[in-house]
Design a protein around this motif. Structure first.
Motif, PDB file in Angstrom:
ATOM      1  N   GLU A 142      28.484  11.168  28.291  1.00 51.67           N
ATOM      2  CA  GLU A 142      29.272  11.925  27.610  1.00 51.67           C
ATOM      3  C   GLU A 142      29.077  13.341  27.690  1.00 51.67           C
ATOM      4  N   ARG A 143      30.099  14.200  27.390  1.00 55.12           N
ATOM      5  CA  ARG A 143      29.927  15.858  27.714  1.00 55.12           C
ATOM      6  C   ARG A 143      30.382  16.451  26.507  1.00 55.12           C
ATOM      7  N   LEU A 144      29.432  17.678  25.906  1.00 54.89           N
ATOM      8  CA  LEU A 144      29.893  18.322  24.953  1.00 54.89           C
ATOM      9  C   LEU A 144      29.872  19.787  25.157  1.00 54.89           C
ATOM     10  N   SER A 145      30.858  20.390  24.858  1.00 58.04           N
ATOM     11  CA  SER A 145      31.055  21.797  24.854  1.00 58.04           C
ATOM     12  C   SER A 145      31.500  22.623  23.620  1.00 58.04           C
ATOM     13  N   VAL A 146      31.364  23.935  23.576  1.00 60.82           N
ATOM     14  CA  VAL A 146      31.790  24.668  22.512  1.00 60.82           C
ATOM     15  C   VAL A 146      32.540  26.055  23.238  1.00 60.82           C
ATOM     16  N   LEU A 166      34.060  16.851  22.288  1.00 60.66           N
ATOM     17  CA  LEU A 166      33.013  15.621  22.972  1.00 60.66           C
ATOM     18  C   LEU A 166      34.089  14.820  23.899  1.00 60.66           C
ATOM     19  N   TYR A 167      33.604  14.692  25.083  1.00 57.89           N
ATOM     20  CA  TYR A 167      34.220  14.000  26.046  1.00 57.89           C
ATOM     21  C   TYR A 167      33.430  12.743  26.343  1.00 57.89           C
ATOM     22  N   PRO A 168      33.899  11.574  25.664  1.00 59.58           N
ATOM     23  CA  PRO A 168      33.044  10.541  25.926  1.00 59.58           C
ATOM     24  C   PRO A 168      33.228  10.050  27.337  1.00 59.58           C
ATOM     25  N   GLY A 179      40.011  14.891  30.605  1.00 62.78           N
ATOM     26  CA  GLY A 179      39.015  15.296  29.435  1.00 62.78           C
ATOM     27  C   GLY A 179      39.952  16.279  28.782  1.00 62.78           C
ATOM     28  N   LEU A 180      40.490  17.243  29.477  1.00 60.83           N
ATOM     29  CA  LEU A 180      41.390  18.275  28.625  1.00 60.83           C
ATOM     30  C   LEU A 180      42.340  18.784  29.945  1.00 60.83           C
ATOM     31  N   SER A 181      43.584  18.638  29.702  1.00 59.26           N
ATOM     32  CA  SER A 181      44.797  18.962  30.609  1.00 59.26           C
ATOM     33  C   SER A 181      44.390  20.138  31.104  1.00 59.26           C
ATOM     34  N   PRO A 182      45.104  20.448  32.475  1.00 59.88           N
ATOM     35  CA  PRO A 182      44.933  21.596  33.061  1.00 59.88           C
ATOM     36  C   PRO A 182      45.952  22.827  32.191  1.00 59.88           C
ATOM     37  N   HIS A 183      45.243  23.722  31.528  1.00 59.00           N
ATOM     38  CA  HIS A 183      45.668  25.014  30.885  1.00 59.00           C
ATOM     39  C   HIS A 183      45.238  26.308  31.071  1.00 59.00           C
ATOM     40  N   SER A 184      45.654  27.085  30.755  1.00 58.67           N
ATOM     41  CA  SER A 184      44.920  28.728  30.558  1.00 58.67           C
ATOM     42  C   SER A 184      44.906  28.821  29.204  1.00 58.67           C
ATOM     43  N   ASP A 185      43.821  29.424  28.422  1.00 56.87           N
ATOM     44  CA  ASP A 185      43.734  30.034  27.241  1.00 56.87           C
ATOM     45  C   ASP A 185      44.388  30.926  26.724  1.00 56.87           C
ATOM     46  N   ALA A 186      45.110  30.810  25.316  1.00 60.82           N
ATOM     47  CA  ALA A 186      45.905  31.806  25.131  1.00 60.82           C
ATOM     48  C   ALA A 186      45.506  33.170  24.376  1.00 60.82           C
ATOM     49  N   ALA A 190      34.667  29.158  22.368  1.00 67.19           N
ATOM     50  CA  ALA A 190      35.076  30.123  21.423  1.00 67.19           C
ATOM     51  C   ALA A 190      36.126  31.118  21.762  1.00 67.19           C
ATOM     52  N   PHE A 191      37.231  31.323  21.175  1.00 65.79           N
ATOM     53  CA  PHE A 191      38.332  31.895  21.557  1.00 65.79           C
ATOM     54  C   PHE A 191      38.668  32.972  20.756  1.00 65.79           C
ATOM     55  N   HIS A 192      38.779  34.349  21.452  1.00 63.96           N
ATOM     56  CA  HIS A 192      39.096  35.436  20.841  1.00 63.96           C
ATOM     57  C   HIS A 192      40.268  36.101  20.956  1.00 63.96           C
ATOM     58  N   GLU A 233      43.211  29.275  35.130  1.00 68.11           N
ATOM     59  CA  GLU A 233      43.815  27.960  34.930  1.00 68.11           C
ATOM     60  C   GLU A 233      42.414  27.059  35.107  1.00 68.11           C
ATOM     61  N   HIS A 234      42.255  25.989  34.059  1.00 70.22           N
ATOM     62  CA  HIS A 234      41.246  25.296  34.100  1.00 70.22           C
ATOM     63  C   HIS A 234      41.218  23.903  33.588  1.00 70.22           C
ATOM     64  N   ARG A 235      40.564  22.865  33.568  1.00 69.06           N
ATOM     65  CA  ARG A 235      40.728  21.518  32.881  1.00 69.06           C
ATOM     66  C   ARG A 235      39.361  20.923  32.891  1.00 69.06           C
ATOM     67  N   ILE A 275      37.121  28.254  17.131  1.00 73.17           N
ATOM     68  CA  ILE A 275      36.002  27.652  17.851  1.00 73.17           C
ATOM     69  C   ILE A 275      36.448  26.278  18.067  1.00 73.17           C
ATOM     70  N   ARG A 276      36.203  25.895  19.315  1.00 74.29           N
ATOM     71  CA  ARG A 276      36.874  24.342  19.460  1.00 74.29           C
ATOM     72  C   ARG A 276      35.389  23.900  20.036  1.00 74.29           C
ATOM     73  N   MET A 277      35.193  22.534  19.298  1.00 74.19           N
ATOM     74  CA  MET A 277      34.082  22.058  19.769  1.00 74.19           C
ATOM     75  C   MET A 277      34.231  20.619  20.425  1.00 74.19           C
TER      76      MET A 277
HETATM   77  O1  LIG Z   1      34.954  21.803  27.685  1.00 78.87           O
HETATM   78  C1  LIG Z   1      35.043  22.932  28.406  1.00 78.87           C
HETATM   79  O2  LIG Z   1      33.985  23.335  29.094  1.00 78.87           O
HETATM   80  C2  LIG Z   1      36.267  23.868  28.351  1.00 78.87           C
HETATM   81  C3  LIG Z   1      36.877  23.566  26.891  1.00 78.87           C
HETATM   82  C4  LIG Z   1      38.159  24.332  27.087  1.00 78.87           C
HETATM   83  O3  LIG Z   1      38.776  24.815  28.079  1.00 78.87           O
HETATM   84  C5  LIG Z   1      39.091  24.725  25.947  1.00 78.87           C
HETATM   85  O4  LIG Z   1      38.776  23.944  24.789  1.00 78.87           O
HETATM   86  O5  LIG Z   1      39.971  25.487  26.076  1.00 78.87           O
END
Ligand SMILES: O=C(O)CCC(=O)C(=O)O
Ligand SMILES: [Fe+2]
Length: 280
Positions: free
Chosen positions: A214-218, A132-134, A144-151, A220-222, A204-206, A128-130
């Motif tokens: 600020e933005r907050l997100s959680v 905070l993007y100030p 905030g988070l570089s372009p990527h796909s989740d592994a 959860a990678f499975h 692919e997302h960013r 789980i990656r929590m």
């Molecule tokens: O903050 C988000 O909405 C996405 C976060 C994300 O893509 C990640 O942590 O891999």
């Protein structure tokens, strides 16, 4: 088509949101008690830092393994606010059930038995990656988070406050993802693309930063369990006449090492797992 009959109770979601907001508001020296140790991924800090001179993402994050429970590094699980550990535990279990149920349904929709993917997820990994993007006054100068796909197989993303920032790439352009109240955003990850030999594509997302808020997100990678071997499912490939096996087969542990050793760069990780076509 099967419907999903699992959901995450509202109080579990609200508990997670409130505890996370409180955690990020703690003084820096308190949060540092849970800091990543040198060369480790887990804890409070940054991921994908592979060189001294790379530009860092405009975010703070807390990254923890949550499932199976025996791999938790409890020392890095914040004990402040006092609600945090229990909130994350409940959230982790509830979200894993939803992910497992989605995976079983997606298997069926591919014409496979429900267990084909689910069996690999018994004792499966959940991290789980929590985030905070100030805010940043020059928001267009940072990411905030570089372009990527989740592994992973599937990622369930919870938007914690009202500030948007997640974008997906389609046909070369970026599109904002508008979160739906009471719903998760589900991202298909690279391992799902590999298992399905490309029938599902990882997305692919960013994340872009807001100039004022600020933005907050959680997230959860499975993923399958660490003993699993990751490669195109023979049940799928053998069925389709003349279908190329499009991706390499590797041990899950090796795949994770490869993923975390490089800077996030679009879908470049998956590209490296692709095999040359034998039919063209
Ligand atoms: O903050 C988000 O909405 C996405 C976060 C994300 O893509 C990640 O942590 O891999
Ligand atoms: Fe992601």
């Amino acid at each position: 088509m099967q419907l999903i009959n699992h959901n995450v109770p509202d109080d579990v979601v609200e508990g997670m949101k409130a505890s996370l907001q409180e955690f990020f508001q703690l003084p820096a020296e308190t949060k540092r008690r849970f800091a990543q140790q040198q060369g480790r991924l887990e804890g409070y800090g940054q991921l994908f830092v592979v060189s001294e001179d790379q530009k860092l993402d405009w975010a703070d994050m807390l990254f923890l393994y949550a499932q199976p429970p025996e791999i938790r590094k409890t020392k890095l699980w914040p004990d402040q606010p006092a609600t945090f550990r229990a909130a994350l535990d409940r959230y982790s279990c509830a979200v894993k059930e939803v992910a497992d149920s989605l995976l079983a349904t997606m298997s069926e929709n591919l014409g496979l038995k429900r267990e084909v993917i689910a069996d690999r997820c018994i004792g499966g990994l959940q991290s789980i990656r929590m985030n905070l993007y100030p805010p940043c006054a020059q928001a267009d100068k940072v990411v905030g988070l570089s372009p990527h796909s989740d592994a992973d197989l599937l990622t369930l993303v919870l938007q914690v406050n009202h500030v948007q920032g997640l974008q997906i790439k389609r046909n070369g352009s970026w599109f904002a993802v508008k979160p739906v109240e009471g719903a998760f955003v589900v991202n298909v990850g690279d391992i799902f693309e590999i298992l399905t030999n490309g029938r599902y594509r990882s997305i692919e997302h960013r994340v872009v930063v807001d100039p004022k808020e600020e933005r907050l997100s959680v997230a959860a990678f499975h993923s399958p369990n660490t003993r699993a071997t990751i490669g195109p499912l023979k049940e799928l490939v053998a069925r389709a006449d003349g279908e190329d096996v499009a991706y390499a087969t590797v041990e899950h542990e090796r795949l994770r090492e490869l993923f975390f050793a490089t800077k996030l760069e679009g879908k470049s990780f998956l590209e490296r797992m692709k095999l040359p076509s034998t039919t063209s």
